[in-house]
Design a protein around this motif. Structure first.
Motif, PDB file in Angstrom:
ATOM      1  N   GLU A 150     -45.948 -15.657 -23.209  1.00 36.16           N
ATOM      2  CA  GLU A 150     -45.660 -15.725 -23.851  1.00 36.16           C
ATOM      3  C   GLU A 150     -45.888 -15.706 -25.403  1.00 36.16           C
ATOM      4  OE1 GLU A 150     -43.404 -18.579 -23.877  1.00 36.16           O
ATOM      5  OE2 GLU A 150     -43.348 -18.804 -21.822  1.00 36.16           O
ATOM      6  N   GLU A 153     -43.826 -13.385 -25.933  1.00 37.24           N
ATOM      7  CA  GLU A 153     -42.610 -13.456 -26.928  1.00 37.24           C
ATOM      8  C   GLU A 153     -42.198 -13.647 -28.775  1.00 37.24           C
ATOM      9  OE1 GLU A 153     -39.483 -13.376 -25.326  1.00 37.24           O
ATOM     10  OE2 GLU A 153     -40.442 -12.149 -23.263  1.00 37.24           O
ATOM     11  N   GLN A 154     -43.756 -14.961 -28.227  1.00 39.33           N
ATOM     12  CA  GLN A 154     -43.783 -15.250 -30.331  1.00 39.33           C
ATOM     13  C   GLN A 154     -43.719 -13.995 -31.072  1.00 39.33           C
ATOM     14  OE1 GLN A 154     -43.246 -18.930 -31.108  1.00 39.33           O
ATOM     15  NE2 GLN A 154     -42.686 -19.298 -28.928  1.00 39.33           N
ATOM     16  N   LYS A 155     -44.615 -13.121 -30.679  1.00 40.67           N
ATOM     17  CA  LYS A 155     -44.517 -11.807 -31.081  1.00 40.67           C
ATOM     18  C   LYS A 155     -43.544 -12.037 -31.796  1.00 40.67           C
ATOM     19  CE  LYS A 155     -46.975  -8.260 -32.130  1.00 40.67           C
ATOM     20  NZ  LYS A 155     -47.924  -6.551 -31.408  1.00 40.67           N
ATOM     21  N   ARG A 173     -47.679 -16.632 -39.367  1.00 40.06           N
ATOM     22  CA  ARG A 173     -48.735 -17.146 -37.970  1.00 40.06           C
ATOM     23  C   ARG A 173     -48.133 -15.475 -36.747  1.00 40.06           C
ATOM     24  NH1 ARG A 173     -51.453 -20.140 -36.384  1.00 40.06           N
ATOM     25  NH2 ARG A 173     -49.931 -19.732 -34.626  1.00 40.06           N
ATOM     26  N   VAL A 177     -50.858 -14.575 -34.337  1.00 42.16           N
ATOM     27  CA  VAL A 177     -50.626 -14.427 -33.306  1.00 42.16           C
ATOM     28  C   VAL A 177     -50.723 -13.009 -32.934  1.00 42.16           C
ATOM     29  CG1 VAL A 177     -48.669 -13.885 -31.455  1.00 42.16           C
ATOM     30  CG2 VAL A 177     -48.355 -16.179 -32.845  1.00 42.16           C
TER      31      VAL A 177
END
Length: 296
Positions: A150, A153-155, A173, A177
Motif C-alpha cells: 500500500e 501505491e501511495q507513493k 507526504r 513515504v
C-alpha cells in the motif's frame, strides 16, 4: 478440580491467540494474558493495549472464560522471565492443572523463556509430559507485506498528484513515504539493533538441562551459587570439604567426577585461567538454583 490453563504472552496479534481456543478445538478454563508494562513507544503500547482489551473481552464475555492480566516488567530480561515462567507453570501443574503456553506473540525472549521453562520441567519430571504443552500458531497472512504494498501505491499516487497540483503537503507526504520505503528496502521491517539491559545487543537462550540432578550435584551447584566461581576444581573441593566438615583428600575425586558430569550436562562452565580451570555456573545452572533452592 483440575483446570486447563492457557498462558498467553500478548504482542501485536489477536486472532492467532484467540482462534486456537475459540475455533481450533483447544480446551480452556482459565486464560492468563501477559502484557508488557515497559515503555515501548506510544504507538506500540496503543496496539498492545488494544489487543489485550479485545482478547480479555472475547475470552471473558463471549467465550465465558476466566481471564487474568499480568504485567511483564522487562521483556528482555531472560533470567527474570525464565524464573517467572518456571514458577507459574510449576505452580499450575502442582495444583493438578494442565498448562498450555502460546508462544506465537510477544518478543522471542518471552517465548523462549516459557518454552525452555516448560521443557525443563518435563525433563526433570517426566510424569508432567501430558500436563505441559507449548504451542505456536502460524498466521494465515502477514499484514506488514500488504502495508508495504500500500505504501508503494501511495507513493505512486502522490507522485502523480504532485505533477498536477503545486501543494507542499503533497510533497511532504511523498518525501515521508519515500524515506520510509527506502529504509524498508535497506533494513527490512526492523531497523538497527538496540542495546538491552545487559549492555549487549543480544540475549543468550541457554538450552534446557538434560536430566534431573543427584543430591551431591545439587550441593555443588548451590555452593557455586552462594560463593561465586571457584578458581579450580581443587578449590571447589576444599570449600565443599570445609562446609561438610570432611577431609579434602577424601572428597577431591568425587568433586572432580561430578564437576565433569555437570559440565557435560551444561550446568557448569570451566575455563582455563592462570594454570587452572575456573569453575562457574552456566546460565542454566544459575537458573536451576534460583528455581529450586530459591522458590519465588
Amino acid at each position: 478440580m483440575s483446570e486447563t490453563v492457557h498462558i498467553i504472552p500478548v504482542g501485536f496479534d489477536y486472532e492467532r491467540l484467540l482462534l486456537p481456543i475459540s475455533q481450533g478445538g483447544l480446551e480452556a478454563d482459565r486464560i492468563l494474558l501477559l502484557q508488557s508494562s515497559e515503555d515501548s513507544g506510544e504507538s506500540a503500547e496503543a496496539v498492545i493495549e488494544t489487543m489485550v482489551d479485545r482478547l480479555e473481552h472475547t475470552f471473558r464475555t463471549v467465550l465465558g472464560k476466566e481471564v487474568e492480566i499480568q504485567p511483564v516488567k522487562d521483556i528482555y530480561d531472560y533470567k527474570s522471565l525464565y524464573r517467572e515462567a518456571h514458577r507459574q507453570i510449576r505452580e499450575e501443574v502442582d495444583s493438578g492443572n494442565d498448562v498450555w503456553v502460546n508462544i506465537s506473540s510477544m518478543p522471542r525472549t518471552v517465548a523462549f523463556a516459557f518454552a525452555t521453562a516448560a521443557n525443563s520441567l518435563i525433563v526433570e519430571r517426566p510424569e508432567l509430559r501430558e500436563s505441559i504443552h507449548t504451542y505456536y500458531v502460524s498466521p494465515e497472512e502477514y499484514l506488514v507485506t500488504e502495508m508495504i504494498g500500500e505504501l508503494r501505491e501511495q507513493k505512486q499516487m502522490l507522485q502523480e498528484l504532485g505533477e498536477d497540483y503545486n501543494d507542499d503537503r503533497i510533497q511532504d507526504r511523498l518525501q515521508a513515504v519515500d524515506t520510509l520505503l527506502e529504509e524498508v528496502d535497506q533494513s527490512g521491517v526492523t531497523k538497527g539493533a538496540s542495546r538491552l539491559g545487559n549492555g549487549q545487543m543480544f540475549v543468550e537462550f541457554p538450552a534446557a538441562p538434560l536430566s534431573d540432578l543427584r543430591e551431591f550435584e545439587r550441593e555443588i551447584l548451590y555452593c557455586l551459587y552462594e560463593n561465586g566461581p571457584a578458581s579450580s576444581t581443587s578449590a571447589l573441593a576444599r570449600l565443599l570439604a570445609e562446609q561438610r566438615e570432611e577431609k579434602y583428600q577424601s572428597l577431591r575425586s568425587k568433586v572432580q567426577y561430578n564437576v565433569r558430569q555437570l559440565e557435560d550436562e551444561g550446568y557448569i562452565r570451566r575455563t582455563e585461567k592462570s594454570g587452572g580451570h575456573e569453575t562457574r555456573l552456566s546460565t542454566i545452572g544459575e537458573l536451576w538454583v534460583e528455581t529450586h533452592f530459591r522458590r519465588n
